[in-house]
Design a protein around this motif. Structure first.
Motif, PDB file in Angstrom:
ATOM      1  N   ARG A 130       0.822  -1.215   0.000  1.00  0.00           N
ATOM      2  CA  ARG A 130       0.000   0.000   0.000  1.00  0.00           C
ATOM      3  C   ARG A 130       0.854   1.262   0.000  1.00  0.00           C
ATOM      4  NH1 ARG A 130      -3.394  -1.630   5.177  1.00  0.00           N
ATOM      5  NH2 ARG A 130      -1.282  -2.287   5.683  1.00  0.00           N
ATOM      6  N   ARG A 131       2.156   1.104   0.224  1.00  0.00           N
ATOM      7  CA  ARG A 131       3.044   2.280   0.210  1.00  0.00           C
ATOM      8  C   ARG A 131       3.113   2.859  -1.198  1.00  0.00           C
ATOM      9  NH1 ARG A 131       8.432   0.066   2.924  1.00  0.00           N
ATOM     10  NH2 ARG A 131       9.216   2.044   2.135  1.00  0.00           N
ATOM     11  N   GLU A 132       3.567   4.100  -1.289  1.00  0.00           N
ATOM     12  CA  GLU A 132       3.732   4.746  -2.590  1.00  0.00           C
ATOM     13  C   GLU A 132       4.698   3.938  -3.450  1.00  0.00           C
ATOM     14  OE1 GLU A 132       2.212   7.475  -3.857  1.00  0.00           O
ATOM     15  OE2 GLU A 132       0.968   7.444  -2.048  1.00  0.00           O
ATOM     16  N   VAL A 133       4.440   3.908  -4.738  1.00  0.00           N
ATOM     17  CA  VAL A 133       5.290   3.156  -5.663  1.00  0.00           C
ATOM     18  C   VAL A 133       6.738   3.619  -5.563  1.00  0.00           C
ATOM     19  CG1 VAL A 133       5.737   2.658  -8.104  1.00  0.00           C
ATOM     20  CG2 VAL A 133       3.395   2.676  -7.235  1.00  0.00           C
ATOM     21  N   SER A 134       6.943   4.916  -5.461  1.00  0.00           N
ATOM     22  CA  SER A 134       8.321   5.424  -5.386  1.00  0.00           C
ATOM     23  C   SER A 134       9.028   4.923  -4.129  1.00  0.00           C
ATOM     24  CB  SER A 134       8.337   6.953  -5.433  1.00  0.00           C
ATOM     25  OG  SER A 134       7.623   7.487  -4.339  1.00  0.00           O
ATOM     26  N   GLU A 135       8.331   4.823  -3.018  1.00  0.00           N
ATOM     27  CA  GLU A 135       8.929   4.312  -1.783  1.00  0.00           C
ATOM     28  C   GLU A 135       9.282   2.828  -1.917  1.00  0.00           C
ATOM     29  OE1 GLU A 135       6.703   5.009   1.820  1.00  0.00           O
ATOM     30  OE2 GLU A 135       5.918   6.880   0.998  1.00  0.00           O
ATOM     31  N   LEU A 136       8.384   2.068  -2.526  1.00  0.00           N
ATOM     32  CA  LEU A 136       8.647   0.636  -2.728  1.00  0.00           C
ATOM     33  C   LEU A 136       9.833   0.444  -3.666  1.00  0.00           C
ATOM     34  CD1 LEU A 136       4.950  -0.559  -3.058  1.00  0.00           C
ATOM     35  CD2 LEU A 136       6.506  -1.038  -1.156  1.00  0.00           C
ATOM     36  N   ALA A 137       9.864   1.221  -4.736  1.00  0.00           N
ATOM     37  CA  ALA A 137      10.984   1.127  -5.672  1.00  0.00           C
ATOM     38  C   ALA A 137      12.283   1.537  -4.992  1.00  0.00           C
ATOM     39  CB  ALA A 137      10.711   1.976  -6.902  1.00  0.00           C
ATOM     40  N   ASP A 138      12.242   2.568  -4.142  1.00  0.00           N
ATOM     41  CA  ASP A 138      13.444   2.976  -3.391  1.00  0.00           C
ATOM     42  C   ASP A 138      13.961   1.819  -2.540  1.00  0.00           C
ATOM     43  OD1 ASP A 138      13.281   5.572  -4.415  1.00  0.00           O
ATOM     44  OD2 ASP A 138      12.449   6.429  -2.554  1.00  0.00           O
ATOM     45  N   ALA A 139      13.040   1.127  -1.870  1.00  0.00           N
ATOM     46  CA  ALA A 139      13.428   0.023  -0.990  1.00  0.00           C
ATOM     47  C   ALA A 139      14.057  -1.116  -1.793  1.00  0.00           C
ATOM     48  CB  ALA A 139      12.220  -0.483  -0.205  1.00  0.00           C
ATOM     49  N   VAL A 140      13.456  -1.457  -2.924  1.00  0.00           N
ATOM     50  CA  VAL A 140      14.012  -2.529  -3.754  1.00  0.00           C
ATOM     51  C   VAL A 140      15.333  -2.084  -4.367  1.00  0.00           C
ATOM     52  CG1 VAL A 140      13.631  -4.002  -5.774  1.00  0.00           C
ATOM     53  CG2 VAL A 140      11.740  -3.547  -4.185  1.00  0.00           C
ATOM     54  N   GLU A 141      15.408  -0.838  -4.806  1.00  0.00           N
ATOM     55  CA  GLU A 141      16.647  -0.314  -5.376  1.00  0.00           C
ATOM     56  C   GLU A 141      17.795  -0.420  -4.379  1.00  0.00           C
ATOM     57  OE1 GLU A 141      18.533   3.851  -7.092  1.00  0.00           O
ATOM     58  OE2 GLU A 141      16.353   3.608  -7.102  1.00  0.00           O
ATOM     59  N   SER A 142      17.517  -0.115  -3.126  1.00  0.00           N
ATOM     60  CA  SER A 142      18.601  -0.211  -2.115  1.00  0.00           C
ATOM     61  C   SER A 142      19.077  -1.652  -1.964  1.00  0.00           C
ATOM     62  CB  SER A 142      18.155   0.372  -0.779  1.00  0.00           C
ATOM     63  OG  SER A 142      17.191  -0.450  -0.159  1.00  0.00           O
ATOM     64  N   LEU A 143      18.185  -2.612  -2.114  1.00  0.00           N
ATOM     65  CA  LEU A 143      18.580  -4.030  -2.044  1.00  0.00           C
ATOM     66  C   LEU A 143      19.423  -4.418  -3.261  1.00  0.00           C
ATOM     67  CD1 LEU A 143      15.213  -5.569  -0.819  1.00  0.00           C
ATOM     68  CD2 LEU A 143      17.262  -5.127   0.553  1.00  0.00           C
ATOM     69  N   VAL A 144      19.039  -3.944  -4.434  1.00  0.00           N
ATOM     70  CA  VAL A 144      19.796  -4.260  -5.654  1.00  0.00           C
ATOM     71  C   VAL A 144      21.205  -3.676  -5.572  1.00  0.00           C
ATOM     72  CG1 VAL A 144      19.939  -3.927  -8.162  1.00  0.00           C
ATOM     73  CG2 VAL A 144      17.730  -4.403  -7.083  1.00  0.00           C
ATOM     74  N   ARG A 145      21.320  -2.505  -4.993  1.00  0.00           N
ATOM     75  CA  ARG A 145      22.608  -1.806  -4.941  1.00  0.00           C
ATOM     76  C   ARG A 145      23.535  -2.322  -3.851  1.00  0.00           C
ATOM     77  NH1 ARG A 145      22.890   2.034  -8.580  1.00  0.00           N
ATOM     78  NH2 ARG A 145      21.030   3.118  -9.293  1.00  0.00           N
ATOM     79  N   GLU A 146      23.039  -3.223  -3.000  1.00  0.00           N
ATOM     80  CA  GLU A 146      23.911  -3.775  -1.960  1.00  0.00           C
ATOM     81  C   GLU A 146      25.109  -4.468  -2.588  1.00  0.00           C
ATOM     82  OE1 GLU A 146      21.948  -6.502   0.631  1.00  0.00           O
ATOM     83  OE2 GLU A 146      20.865  -4.929   1.675  1.00  0.00           O
ATOM     84  N   VAL A 147      26.235  -4.344  -1.964  1.00  0.00           N
ATOM     85  CA  VAL A 147      27.425  -5.064  -2.412  1.00  0.00           C
ATOM     86  C   VAL A 147      27.400  -6.436  -1.770  1.00  0.00           C
ATOM     87  CG1 VAL A 147      29.933  -5.087  -2.439  1.00  0.00           C
ATOM     88  CG2 VAL A 147      28.698  -2.909  -2.656  1.00  0.00           C
ATOM     89  N   CYS A 148      27.471  -7.443  -2.602  1.00  0.00           N
ATOM     90  CA  CYS A 148      27.380  -8.832  -2.080  1.00  0.00           C
ATOM     91  C   CYS A 148      28.764  -9.400  -1.849  1.00  0.00           C
ATOM     92  CB  CYS A 148      26.640  -9.706  -3.081  1.00  0.00           C
ATOM     93  SG  CYS A 148      24.957  -9.139  -3.359  1.00  0.00           S
TER      94      CYS A 148
END
Length: 148
Positions: A130-148
């Motif tokens: 239910r969160r704003e799309v931009s907030e959800l995308a921000d959260a997923v983007e931060s996961l993608v950008r993690e250094v593994c």
């Protein structure tokens, strides 16, 4: 960089979040389209294996029976969730026709009670759809950008 699987029930917003991530320049694959699913509704495992072998930074969206076979290939499994009433309202007004018939709506309700708990157990992160799309995308983007 990381691979992320975005999963959840119909109407939760997976495609919308994926579209926003694509707009931001991320490689995305929505497995509801483009022949990723076989006639039995499972992923084409050979094709999915090839995709994951080729890309270290990727967001895949989908909810299928055999996705668990690929969990070890993703750094994050993100479950988008929302109350059933929200899901049913959304599927009534989207371009994807699934969810418009009474039978499909009953199936979605059944899946919320049977499938979503399984998805929750496998998830590394749960986000409120239910969160704003931009907030959800921000959260997923931060996961993608993690250094593994």
């Amino acid at each position: 960089m990381a691979r992320v699987l975005l999963t959840g029930m119909s109407g939760v917003g997976k495609t919308t979040v994926l579209d926003e991530l694509c707009r931001r320049g991320f490689r995305t694959v929505d497995t509801d389209y483009g022949g990723w699913e076989l006639p039995d509704g499972t992923w084409d495992e050979h094709r999915m294996s090839g995709l994951l072998a080729r890309h270290r930074e990727l967001v895949v969206s989908g909810t299928v029976d055999n996705q668990v076979r690929f969990y070890h290939r993703f750094q994050h499994i993100v479950l988008l969730s929302a109350p059933l009433e929200v899901l049913l309202r959304r599927v009534a007004h989207r371009s994807n026709p699934y969810g418009r018939t009474p039978e499909q709506r009953a199936e979605i309700a059944r899946y919320v009670h049977t499938v979503e708990p399984l998805l929750r157990r496998g998830a590394t992160v749960e986000l409120d759809g239910r969160r704003e799309v931009s907030e959800l995308a921000d959260a997923v983007e931060s996961l993608v950008r993690e250094v593994c």
